[in-house]
Enzyme design. Structure first.
Site, PDB file in Angstrom:
ATOM      1  N   GLU A  51     -47.889  -9.888 -63.933  1.00 16.05           N
ATOM      2  CA  GLU A  51     -47.389 -11.145 -64.510  1.00 16.05           C
ATOM      3  C   GLU A  51     -48.295 -11.613 -65.652  1.00 16.05           C
ATOM      4  OE1 GLU A  51     -45.367 -13.024 -60.490  1.00 16.05           O
ATOM      5  OE2 GLU A  51     -47.429 -13.583 -60.953  1.00 16.05           O
TER       6      GLU A  51
ATOM      7  N   CYS B  89     -43.275 -20.403 -56.472  1.00 13.88           N
ATOM      8  CA  CYS B  89     -44.127 -21.261 -57.297  1.00 13.88           C
ATOM      9  C   CYS B  89     -43.357 -21.894 -58.448  1.00 13.88           C
ATOM     10  CB  CYS B  89     -45.311 -20.459 -57.835  1.00 13.88           C
ATOM     11  SG  CYS B  89     -44.865 -18.927 -58.678  1.00 13.88           S
TER      12      CYS B  89
END
Length: 670
Positions: free
Chosen positions: A325, A416
């Protein structure tokens, strides 16, 4: 409602008095509680967040076991029942967003519910202040990432300090919204444990997932306890001292993934996990503002320049690589595998707001706006209950990558992003205005009114516009009595033929329209200062400023070093980036070619995607005759929609970049 707002303003004023005695950002934001919106574009999103996203988030925290983890931690019995040790933060972030909502929209039922959740959280806290359900439930058998003892795996994946940081942010928001100390006291008790545990002569660690630094600063601002600020700086300075295999190109082995390969003051590139990076750079900017650390400022300036000139997607997203990521290398911005985590876009907004407050340059708000209107709100569906974790640049039926989402989800195992959206959306009015003495900055163009004080005099500014669809902006200036003021209105880079504050992207042709500013109906000369039109005068009640921004459709081209975008254009109108989606384009937007002479026609459709301007043009499209194995081009009508609105009508192809001519044909098979 009036009681709650007065309480919040009293807290903010108390902070302001404290801040005036300390070094801080030279420019201060006008609190979101001082701004009342009357804007369809943003009011609808904030209301959807209040009525749909926040309730859905709490419901999912309960149904997935996140609340149960706290209940089991309070009982010191059971088995951690979710997947990740940072799942605690989904509750914290939802409390934060709900608190912001509560500050401007009193809701007794929500207020009571927050107190009940905070009670559960408080019972899970250990006597010395430690709060981390993944260990407290069963310290002998903690969650796998947690490590056998407190903090031993923090530099890697335990997320103990990450959890703490989000708790501090939420507790600060709840205290400012309600004046209650029930959550704040839990956070302060935990922060005091960190002060006793970490620091010079104590335990040293570079937090594995940053945000505790930002959270400690928030608590410092409320409490005035300098140990919190000192600890934030200590955590930042701890980076770059661990032994890694520096020769390895693997970012996990050489420390790059954690922004831990070298001390922060030696870093000059945006690197590693993009969300962690944004939180680190935001924390560095906070500490730099509060301490005057010039080495921090030099580092974040270099990092920002690197990100904006080499590592930013055209719609404001960051974090190109799915493996980790993370940021890729310089100019590594592929389209078919673009990762672009929603949380990274949110972090980008946080950081750019801070950079503006530090430097006073409109380029930071230009990037904030680019991200906010495009690569950030694309992460939440128009229903407020469906989300993207990643934000694609291109979806093709003939190519599917496992990291790239083609449709929105209601929740994720790692959720998240949805809960980060919860806390960002209601705070948007707080990004509109800022102030430095008699300098009043107008940064975002959103209809509504704001109440400020300039030289101890009351000032009301009311915006009237239909932004982002229309470039006609009106600002009514109403001081309590005549006052000298420097009104600084941002002239967006996109309105000055700058697609982005670097040469990474540019317009194919300059705009033929001109920017015009009138005061009380008369055109005025104005000075430009760091991207702001400065109008200095003695302002009187009912003064009126009119600003007209060009809204022509622009063809955006990329730096030649972006290999995926060579010979292609993206489409922009005002701050909005556009894409073509399957629903409007016979299922195959990837077949379009947009020659240089194409003219786009804007058209507002109130019934489409909650009201959008679409762009239509006659273009060429590649036609494949499978029966006769012929390939030809035909004239077709392309319909483009705002990028943020794609994937609200089902699953199918989408593209942001379009070739201007056919140079070769890829032969793909399914």
């Amino acid at each position: 409602m009036r009681k709650n707002i007065c309480l919040l303003l009293a807290v903010c004023c108390s902070f302001s008095a404290f801040a005036q005695k300390q070094q801080d950002y030279p420019i201060q934001p006008v609190p979101f509680t001082s701004v009342k919106l009357a804007d369809h574009f943003w009011n609808s999103r904030i209301e959807t967040n209040r009525t749909a996203t926040i309730p859905a988030s709490f419901t999912r925290c309960e149904s997935t076991g996140r609340v149960k983890n706290f209940q089991m931690a309070a009982a010191r019995s059971g088995k951690f029942c979710t997947t990740y040790p940072f799942d605690d933060t989904d509750i914290y972030k939802t409390i934060e967003g709900a608190s912001y909502s509560l500050a401007v929209h009193p809701d007794k039922q929500l207020d009571h519910y927050l107190d009940s959740i905070i009670t559960i959280v408080g019972k899970a806290q250990e006597p010395d202040g430690y709060l981390y359900t993944a260990r407290t439930i069963d310290p002998i058998h903690p969650q796998a990432w947690a490590g056998p003892e407190r903090w031993v795996n923090e530099q890697n994946m335990s997320h103990e300090l990450y959890n703490a940081g989000h708790m501090y942010e939420a507790a600060a928001a709840h205290f400012m919204a309600t004046g209650k100390r029930n959550f704040l006291n839990i956070a302060l008790k935990n922060a005091d444990l960190l002060v006793r545990t970490f620091g010079p002569g104590k335990r040293t660690v570079a937090p594995g997932h940053e945000i505790v630094e930002m959270g400690l600063v928030r608590l410092y601002r409320i409490s005035g306890k300098k140990e919190y600020l000192d600890l934030a700086k200590f955590f930042i300075d701890a980076r770059g001292h661990k032994e890694y295999n520096k020769k390895s190109k693997n970012p996990f082995e050489n420390g790059v993934y954690w922004q831990d390969d070298t001390p922060v003051t030696n870093q000059d590139e945006a690197e590693g996990h993009a969300v962690r990076a944004m939180y680190l750079y935001s924390g560095m900017t906070d500490v730099a503002a509060l301490t005057g650390d010039k080495e921090y400022i030099a580092a974040i300036d270099k990092i920002w320049d690197n990100m904006v000139s080499q590592k930013l997607y055209v719609q404001g997203s960051i974090g190109a690589v799915g493996d980790g990521e993370r940021f890729g290398g310089n100019y590594e911005l592929p389209n078919t595998t673009a990762y672009n985590e929603t949380c990274a876009a949110i972090g980008n907004v946080f950081w750019n707001q801070r950079m503006f407050l530090l430097h006073g340059d409109s380029k930071y708000i230009d990037l904030l706006e680019k991200t906010l209107y495009n690569g950030l709100i694309s992460g939440v569906g128009l229903d407020g209950k469906s989300f993207f974790y990643t934000n694609a640049m291109q979806i093709r039926d003939s190519f599917t990558h496992p990291d790239i989402e083609r449709e929105r989800s209601g929740w994720f195992t790692c959720s998240c992003c949805p809960t980060n959206i919860v806390r960002l959306i209601p705070s948007i009015p707080g990004y509109m205005y800022a102030q430095n003495g008699k300098d009043v900055y107008v940064n975002l163009f959103i209809s509504g009114s704001a109440n400020l004080k300039v030289a101890e005099k009351e000032l009301k500014i009311t915006q009237q516009n239909n932004y982002p669809w229309d470039g006609g902006l009106v600002f009514n200036i109403d001081p309590a009595s005549a006052m000298d003021m420097n009104l600084k209105i941002r002239i967006p880079g996109w309105a000055q033929d700058k697609a982005i504050p670097s040469d990474l992207y540019s317009y194919e042709k300059p705009s033929a329209q001109k920017i015009e500013i009138k005061v009380n109906g008369k055109a005025v000369d104005y000075q430009m200062d760091h991207g702001y039109a400065v109008i200095s005068k003695k302002w009187k009640k009912n003064d009126r400023v009119e600003l007209t921004l060009p809204m022509d459709v622009q063809r955006v081209i990329a730096n030649e070093k972006l290999a995926d975008d060579n010979g292609k254009i993206a489409i922009q109108r005002g701050p909005i980036m556009y894409c073509a989606e399957w629903k409007d384009n016979a299922g195959k937007p990837s077949s379009f070619i947009i020659p240089k002479d194409v003219v786009f026609t804007p058209s507002y459709n109130a019934d489409l995607l909650n009201g959008v301007i679409t762009l239509k043009a006659d273009v060429k499209s590649v036609n494949v005759d499978e029966a006769n194995q012929n390939v030809s081009t035909v004239t077709s009508t392309l319909t483009a929609i705002p990028y943020y609105s794609w994937a609200n009508r089902g699953k199918g192809e989408m593209t942001v970049w379009f070739p201007e001519q056919v140079k070769y044909v890829d032969l793909l098979s399914k």
